[in-house]
Design an enzyme around this catalytic site. Sequence first.
Site, PDB file in Angstrom:
ATOM      1  N   LYS A   1       5.056   4.907  18.061  1.00  0.00           N
ATOM      2  CA  LYS A   1       3.656   5.363  18.016  1.00  0.00           C
ATOM      3  C   LYS A   1       2.719   4.212  17.673  1.00  0.00           C
ATOM      4  O   LYS A   1       1.553   4.200  18.068  1.00  0.00           O
ATOM      5  CB  LYS A   1       3.489   6.546  17.055  1.00  0.00           C
TER       6      LYS A   1
ATOM      7  N   ARG B   1      -4.046   0.422  10.772  1.00  0.00           N
ATOM      8  CA  ARG B   1      -4.121  -1.018  11.005  1.00  0.00           C
ATOM      9  C   ARG B   1      -3.716  -1.359  12.435  1.00  0.00           C
ATOM     10  O   ARG B   1      -4.262  -2.272  13.038  1.00  0.00           O
ATOM     11  CB  ARG B   1      -3.212  -1.757  10.006  1.00  0.00           C
TER      12      ARG B   1
ATOM     13  N   GLY C   1       6.311   9.839   9.148  1.00  0.00           N
ATOM     14  CA  GLY C   1       5.398  10.899   9.558  1.00  0.00           C
ATOM     15  C   GLY C   1       3.960  10.505   9.308  1.00  0.00           C
ATOM     16  O   GLY C   1       3.677   9.447   8.749  1.00  0.00           O
TER      17      GLY C   1
ATOM     18  N   SER D   1       0.756   9.826   7.719  1.00  0.00           N
ATOM     19  CA  SER D   1       0.288   9.746   6.324  1.00  0.00           C
ATOM     20  C   SER D   1      -0.270   8.365   6.064  1.00  0.00           C
ATOM     21  O   SER D   1       0.448   7.379   6.158  1.00  0.00           O
ATOM     22  CB  SER D   1       1.464   9.971   5.384  1.00  0.00           C
TER      23      SER D   1
ATOM     24  N   ALA E   1       0.828  -1.209   0.000  1.00  0.00           N
ATOM     25  CA  ALA E   1       0.000   0.000   0.000  1.00  0.00           C
ATOM     26  C   ALA E   1       0.867   1.266   0.000  1.00  0.00           C
ATOM     27  O   ALA E   1       0.641   2.197  -0.797  1.00  0.00           O
ATOM     28  CB  ALA E   1      -0.917  -0.010   1.221  1.00  0.00           C
TER      29      ALA E   1
HETATM   30  N1  LIG Z   1       0.055   1.816   4.607  1.00  0.00           N
HETATM   31  C1  LIG Z   1       0.292   2.992   5.165  1.00  0.00           C
HETATM   32  O1  LIG Z   1      -0.632   3.835   5.299  1.00  0.00           O
HETATM   33  C2  LIG Z   1       1.678   3.342   5.620  1.00  0.00           C
HETATM   34  C3  LIG Z   1       2.651   2.380   5.788  1.00  0.00           C
HETATM   35  N2  LIG Z   1       3.889   2.746   6.245  1.00  0.00           N
HETATM   36  C4  LIG Z   1       4.905   1.742   6.477  1.00  0.00           C
HETATM   37  O2  LIG Z   1       5.278   1.135   5.263  1.00  0.00           O
HETATM   38  C5  LIG Z   1       5.754  -0.194   5.511  1.00  0.00           C
HETATM   39  C6  LIG Z   1       5.086  -1.112   4.511  1.00  0.00           C
HETATM   40  O3  LIG Z   1       3.695  -1.053   4.796  1.00  0.00           O
HETATM   41  P1  LIG Z   1       2.579  -1.252   3.693  1.00  0.00           P
HETATM   42  O4  LIG Z   1       3.057  -0.960   2.337  1.00  0.00           O
HETATM   43  O5  LIG Z   1       1.393  -0.529   4.158  1.00  0.00           O
HETATM   44  O6  LIG Z   1       2.332  -2.827   3.862  1.00  0.00           O
HETATM   45  P2  LIG Z   1       1.570  -3.809   2.910  1.00  0.00           P
HETATM   46  O7  LIG Z   1       1.176  -4.946   3.760  1.00  0.00           O
HETATM   47  O8  LIG Z   1       0.519  -3.111   2.130  1.00  0.00           O
HETATM   48  O9  LIG Z   1       2.680  -4.271   1.860  1.00  0.00           O
HETATM   49  C7  LIG Z   1       3.901  -4.831   2.228  1.00  0.00           C
HETATM   50  C8  LIG Z   1       4.670  -5.096   0.958  1.00  0.00           C
HETATM   51  O10 LIG Z   1       5.967  -5.553   1.288  1.00  0.00           O
HETATM   52  C9  LIG Z   1       6.258  -6.650   0.431  1.00  0.00           C
HETATM   53  N3  LIG Z   1       7.234  -7.523   1.063  1.00  0.00           N
HETATM   54  C10 LIG Z   1       7.118  -8.206   2.207  1.00  0.00           C
HETATM   55  N4  LIG Z   1       8.245  -8.886   2.438  1.00  0.00           N
HETATM   56  C11 LIG Z   1       9.080  -8.627   1.420  1.00  0.00           C
HETATM   57  C12 LIG Z   1      10.391  -9.049   1.090  1.00  0.00           C
HETATM   58  N5  LIG Z   1      11.081  -9.870   1.878  1.00  0.00           N
HETATM   59  N6  LIG Z   1      10.939  -8.594  -0.048  1.00  0.00           N
HETATM   60  C13 LIG Z   1      10.255  -7.778  -0.832  1.00  0.00           C
HETATM   61  N7  LIG Z   1       9.018  -7.329  -0.591  1.00  0.00           N
HETATM   62  C14 LIG Z   1       8.434  -7.761   0.535  1.00  0.00           C
HETATM   63  C15 LIG Z   1       4.931  -7.347   0.251  1.00  0.00           C
HETATM   64  O11 LIG Z   1       5.003  -8.182  -0.870  1.00  0.00           O
HETATM   65  P3  LIG Z   1       4.060  -9.450  -1.028  1.00  0.00           P
HETATM   66  O12 LIG Z   1       2.738  -8.902  -1.487  1.00  0.00           O
HETATM   67  O13 LIG Z   1       4.768 -10.258  -2.059  1.00  0.00           O
HETATM   68  O14 LIG Z   1       3.977 -10.119   0.311  1.00  0.00           O
HETATM   69  C16 LIG Z   1       4.026  -6.137   0.070  1.00  0.00           C
HETATM   70  O15 LIG Z   1       4.049  -5.691  -1.246  1.00  0.00           O
HETATM   71  C17 LIG Z   1       5.407  -0.506   6.974  1.00  0.00           C
HETATM   72  O16 LIG Z   1       6.554  -0.406   7.757  1.00  0.00           O
HETATM   73  C18 LIG Z   1       4.422   0.578   7.349  1.00  0.00           C
HETATM   74  O17 LIG Z   1       4.491   0.932   8.730  1.00  0.00           O
HETATM   75  C19 LIG Z   1       4.200   4.034   6.511  1.00  0.00           C
HETATM   76  C20 LIG Z   1       3.267   5.018   6.352  1.00  0.00           C
HETATM   77  C21 LIG Z   1       1.931   4.754   5.907  1.00  0.00           C
HETATM   78  O1  LIG Z   2       1.986   4.828   9.751  1.00  0.00           O
HETATM   79  C1  LIG Z   2       0.866   5.032   9.385  1.00  0.00           C
HETATM   80  C2  LIG Z   2       0.269   6.379   9.360  1.00  0.00           C
HETATM   81  O2  LIG Z   2       1.237   7.374   9.483  1.00  0.00           O
HETATM   82  C3  LIG Z   2       0.005   3.902   8.997  1.00  0.00           C
HETATM   83  O3  LIG Z   2      -0.441   3.313  10.156  1.00  0.00           O
HETATM   84  P1  LIG Z   2      -0.832   1.776  10.190  1.00  0.00           P
HETATM   85  O4  LIG Z   2       0.372   0.991   9.805  1.00  0.00           O
HETATM   86  O5  LIG Z   2      -1.287   1.555  11.591  1.00  0.00           O
HETATM   87  O6  LIG Z   2      -1.963   1.591   9.215  1.00  0.00           O
END
Ligand SMILES: NC(=O)C1=CN([C@@H]2O[C@H](COP(=O)(O)OP(=O)(O)OC[C@H]3O[C@@H](n4cnc5c(N)ncnc54)[C@H](OP(=O)(O)O)[C@@H]3O)[C@@H](O)[C@H]2O)C=CC1
Ligand SMILES: O=C(CO)COP(=O)(O)O
Length: 317
Positions: A182, A246, A127, A129, A9
């Site tokens: 957080k 989440r 931050g 978002s 995401a």
């Molecule tokens: N979603 C949000 O609103 C926000 C998220 N974040 C941070 O971003 C980070 C990722 O979250 P988010 O994108 O939401 O998570 P998701 O669950 O949406 O996606 C995680 C992604 O990481 C991939 N992945 C997992 N393991 C590996 C690996 N070993 N090598 C390559 N790719 C891998 C997954 O691939 P696959 O589908 O193949 O498993 C998937 O595409 C987290 O730390 C989160 O805290 C920060 C701010 C906002």
């Molecule tokens: O880090 C985030 C907002 O800044 C997203 O929060 P969650 O991973 O709890 O969905």
Amino acid sequence: MISILGAGAFGTALAVAFARNGTPVSLWARDAVAAKTMQDTRQNTRLPNVNLPETVSVTADFASAIADVVLLAVPMQKLRGLLETHPELSGHTLVACCKGVELGTQLGPVAVIRDVLPDATPGILTGPSFASDIARGLPTALTLAIADDTAGKALQKNLTSPNIRIYRTADTVGAELGGALKNVIAIACGIAIGAGFGDSARAALMTRGYAEMQRMARALGAQPETLSGLSGFGDLTLTCSSEQSRNYRFGLSLGRGEDFDPSVTVEGAATARAADARAKSMDIDMPITAAVVAVLDGGLQIRDAMEMLLARPPKEE
Ligand SMILES: NC(=O)C1=CN([C@@H]2O[C@H](COP(=O)(O)OP(=O)(O)OC[C@H]3O[C@@H](n4cnc5c(N)ncnc54)[C@H](OP(=O)(O)O)[C@@H]3O)[C@@H](O)[C@H]2O)C=CC1
Ligand SMILES: O=C(CO)COP(=O)(O)O
């Protein structure tokens, strides 16, 4: 070109935002079938109702995806594995976009990058978002933490987009701690609301949780201003008060005694354990974090955890 490793995401939302600048973005997914589906359909099921602009190319071919600036948008506990598998990332500017503390080592994302690839230039973009807000073009502000000032200024310019305002700091320790801790407090707040303890209890947990975050940050050499900025207070506020989070929703489910989909990324669960271990080894008082761990591990009922927090010896604020 900007490359983003991890097509979840957040990685996808950032790709959409940077593409709005006209910047070509290479979004790397580890799964070739998933990458082809995204490339063909211009959609990602992890980020529904968003169309990928033409300047975003989704690929599973790692070598072709790599640019000078690489954003790492995988979950925290997967970061080390990704870096270890790709030593060719050494020498690049690597910006972590994940939030958490690594189990076992108790390191944050910037420290993990330094540990695995000492010749990279590490930073973190963090931050308040939500991915869907960023992708929809809603206004957001983020912290870019990077010790190298020249790289930081260039990146700040590069990553700014019409809906993302970026503030810069050299305090990577403070920025990565704020974003990690957080999530633990958001789980606690979700538990409190889910269990019916009310909004006043949530405000108490947020405030005293923030005190815990500051305590650990001070002990690890972070600047207090970083914690009071977007990456700390800002993200704490968002995550503890929105059902888009989440971590908060996971806590809500726990508080209500409901199941939660284990495939959903909930960074705060592992981070609670890692932070609790670090706090205990450094004698840092973090009772809310400890209570979250005890509830997660099944050693403490939710009502007993709240009673225990309330019954602690009286102290000055
Ligand atoms: N979603 C949000 O609103 C926000 C998220 N974040 C941070 O971003 C980070 C990722 O979250 P988010 O994108 O939401 O998570 P998701 O669950 O949406 O996606 C995680 C992604 O990481 C991939 N992945 C997992 N393991 C590996 C690996 N070993 N090598 C390559 N790719 C891998 C997954 O691939 P696959 O589908 O193949 O498993 C998937 O595409 C987290 O730390 C989160 O805290 C920060 C701010 C906002
Ligand atoms: O880090 C985030 C907002 O800044 C997203 O929060 P969650 O991973 O709890 O969905």
